[in-house]
Design an enzyme around this catalytic site. Structure first.
Site, short mmCIF file in Angstrom:
data_model
loop_
_atom_site.label_atom_id
_atom_site.label_comp_id
_atom_site.label_asym_id
_atom_site.label_seq_id
_atom_site.Cartn_x
_atom_site.Cartn_y
_atom_site.Cartn_z
CE1 TYR A 144 -3.36 -2.83 0.96
CE2 TYR A 144 -4.58 -0.79 1.19
CZ TYR A 144 -4.56 -2.17 1.05
OH TYR A 144 -5.74 -2.85 1.00
CE LYS A 189 1.75 -18.26 -1.23
NZ LYS A 189 0.88 -19.46 -1.22
CG ASP A 222 -2.15 -20.53 0.42
OD1 ASP A 222 -1.65 -20.44 1.56
OD2 ASP A 222 -1.61 -21.15 -0.51
CG ASP A 246 -8.24 -4.70 2.07
OD1 ASP A 246 -9.19 -4.17 2.67
OD2 ASP A 246 -8.19 -4.77 0.82
CG ASP A 250 -13.91 -6.89 2.64
OD1 ASP A 250 -13.61 -6.12 3.57
OD2 ASP A 250 -14.37 -6.47 1.55
C1 IPM Z 1 -10.33 -0.92 3.99
C2 IPM Z 1 -10.45 -0.44 2.56
C3 IPM Z 1 -9.21 0.39 2.20
C4 IPM Z 1 -8.01 -0.54 2.28
C5 IPM Z 1 -9.26 1.08 0.83
C6 IPM Z 1 -10.50 1.86 0.61
C7 IPM Z 1 -8.06 1.96 0.64
O1 IPM Z 1 -10.64 -1.50 1.69
O2 IPM Z 1 -10.17 -0.09 4.90
O3 IPM Z 1 -10.46 -2.13 4.23
O4 IPM Z 1 -7.71 -1.27 1.32
O5 IPM Z 1 -7.34 -0.51 3.33
MN MN Z 2 -11.02 -3.37 2.69
#
Ligand code: IPM
Ligand code: MN
Ligand code: NAD
Length: 362
Positions: A144, A189, A222, A246, A250
């Site tokens: 990032y 990894k 993975d 990240d 999710d």
């Molecule tokens: C998160 C988001 C951010 C990230 C993006 C919007 C830059 O996906 O906070 O999880 O990838 O960190």
């Molecule tokens: Mn995210």
């Protein structure tokens, strides 16, 4: 009302950001009423809204306001309107800049399932019993923040980690593990990436030398993405680098049932923290009044606990939220006959008032 004023910068952002941010404002005003607190909430621009108004995704006034504040509360940034913008005028850049500017290297993403929500998760309910894990995501390093470039034929995002960056987030994870079950799973990894091999070496040393009561095991990312769905209750603290954290967070949201349920705190070891839902601006549902506000309300609870030193108030808010879950007061991302954002928010406010009758209306 107490004399002391807590200074909070509100960053509504884009898409459903302002909708869930409005829920946070409601809950803060009820907390003022019920718990005799004084919040000074100042709104500032970030993301696409800031690009439209000022030409940049994180205006200097926003940074300055955060410097004077105890905490910042962010809705979400981004949307199709700005997807074609150059990198430094993308809404997401504003979020990365604020993380970098305040050195918010430690991102906490708790994933706790609640029995009343088990039926709404795509994962088998028997696997959800006892799930209570904390993702500690390194937030200011890796691909990032590494050097980036592109020409007509190629592009590069450099993934770089220093020993110091790994040490400090490992220490944070160590302290968190000590307050929990004392187990860290380092997700990487290391069979392919040199940065992962450095992570293993440094993280294991820090835990061995400084946290003898904490254990640390390794897991490839993975395999971790699979184990998270098959045996999520086995995880305690999951420590990982920026990009893996990240993606895994999710995925982990599905244990709870929706992206709209996961809060986060981004910390630097000092008082100031940035609090935001894990989810994004959800352009597909923006403007409809149906966004799930729980991730934002839980982020408010994290702010009360981590930056404002108000653990009792944080606990009261969390209990009110859980009580609403038990009553099935959920938005449409979880159930087709679900309520709207405002109805859910008002239900939590009502519950919070009911739980604290002594001060309510005082
Ligand atoms: C998160 C988001 C951010 C990230 C993006 C919007 C830059 O996906 O906070 O999880 O990838 O960190
Ligand atoms: Mn995210
Ligand atoms: P998203 O998290 O915005 O949405 C993914 C899916 O989850 C969508 O179907 C959305 O409707 C649903 N969802 C998310 N939050 C919800 C909520 N509170 N209630 C109900 N449903 C919800 O991810 P995306 O679609 O990949 O990204 C959309 C935009 O958001 C992009 O511009 C992205 O860069 C940005 N983004 C911002 C942040 C942030 O501000 N922290 C985080 C992630 C993505």
């Amino acid at each position: 009302m107490t004399e002391h004023a807590f200074k909070i910068v509100g960053l509504p952002g884009d898409g459903i950001g302002p909708e869930v941010y409005a829920s946070a404002c409601r809950i803060l005003s009820v907390l003022q009423e019920t718990h005799g607190l004084n919040f000074e909430l100042e709104e500032r621009l970030i993301g696409g809204a800031a690009v439209d108004a000022t030409g940049v995704p994180l205006p200097p006034e926003t940074i300055e306001a955060c410097r004077q504040a105890d905490a910042a509360l962010l809705g979400a940034v981004g949307g199709p309107k700005w997807d074609g913008n150059p990198a430094d005028k993308r809404p997401e850049k504003g979020l990365l800049q604020i993380r970098g500017e305040f050195n918010l290297f430690c991102n906490l993403r708790p994933i706790v399932t609640h029995p009343a929500l088990h039926a709404f998760s795509p994962i088998r309910p028997d696997r959800l019993v006892g799930v209570d894990l904390m993702i500690v995501r390194e937030l200011t390093g890796g691909s990032y923040f590494g050097k980036k470039w592109r020409d007509a034929n190629q592009a590069e995002d450099v993934c770089r980690y220093t020993v110091r960056e790994i040490e400090r987030v490992t220490r944070a994870a160590g302290r968190i593990a000590q307050a929990r079950s004392g187990r860290i799973t380092l997700v990487d990894k290391a069979n392919v990436l040199e940065t992962s091999r450095l992570w293993r070496e440094v993280a294991h040393r820090v835990i061995r030398e400084e946290f003898p009561d904490v254990t640390i095991e390794n897991m490839y990312v993975d395999a971790a993405s699979m184990h998270l769905l098959t045996r999520p209750a086995d995880f305690d603290v999951l420590l990982t680098e920026n990009l893996f954290g990240d993606i895994l967070s999710d995925e982990a949201s599905m244990l709870c049932g929706s992206m709209g349920l996961l809060p986060s705190a981004s910390l630097n070891g000092e008082r100031f923290g940035l609090y935001e839902p894990v989810h994004g601006s959800a352009p597909d549902i923006a403007g409809k009044g149906i966004a799930n506000p729980y991730a934002m309300l839980l982020s408010v609870a994290m702010m009360l606990r981590h930056s404002l030193d108000l653990p009792a108030e944080a606990g009261a808010l969390e209990l009110s939220i859980q009580a609403c879950w038990s009553e099935g007061l959920l938005t449409r991302d979880l159930r087709p006959d679900g309520l709207g954002t405002e109805e859910v928010t008002e239900a939590v406010c009502a519950r919070l008032r009911r739980e604290t009758p002594a001060l309510a209306g005082a």
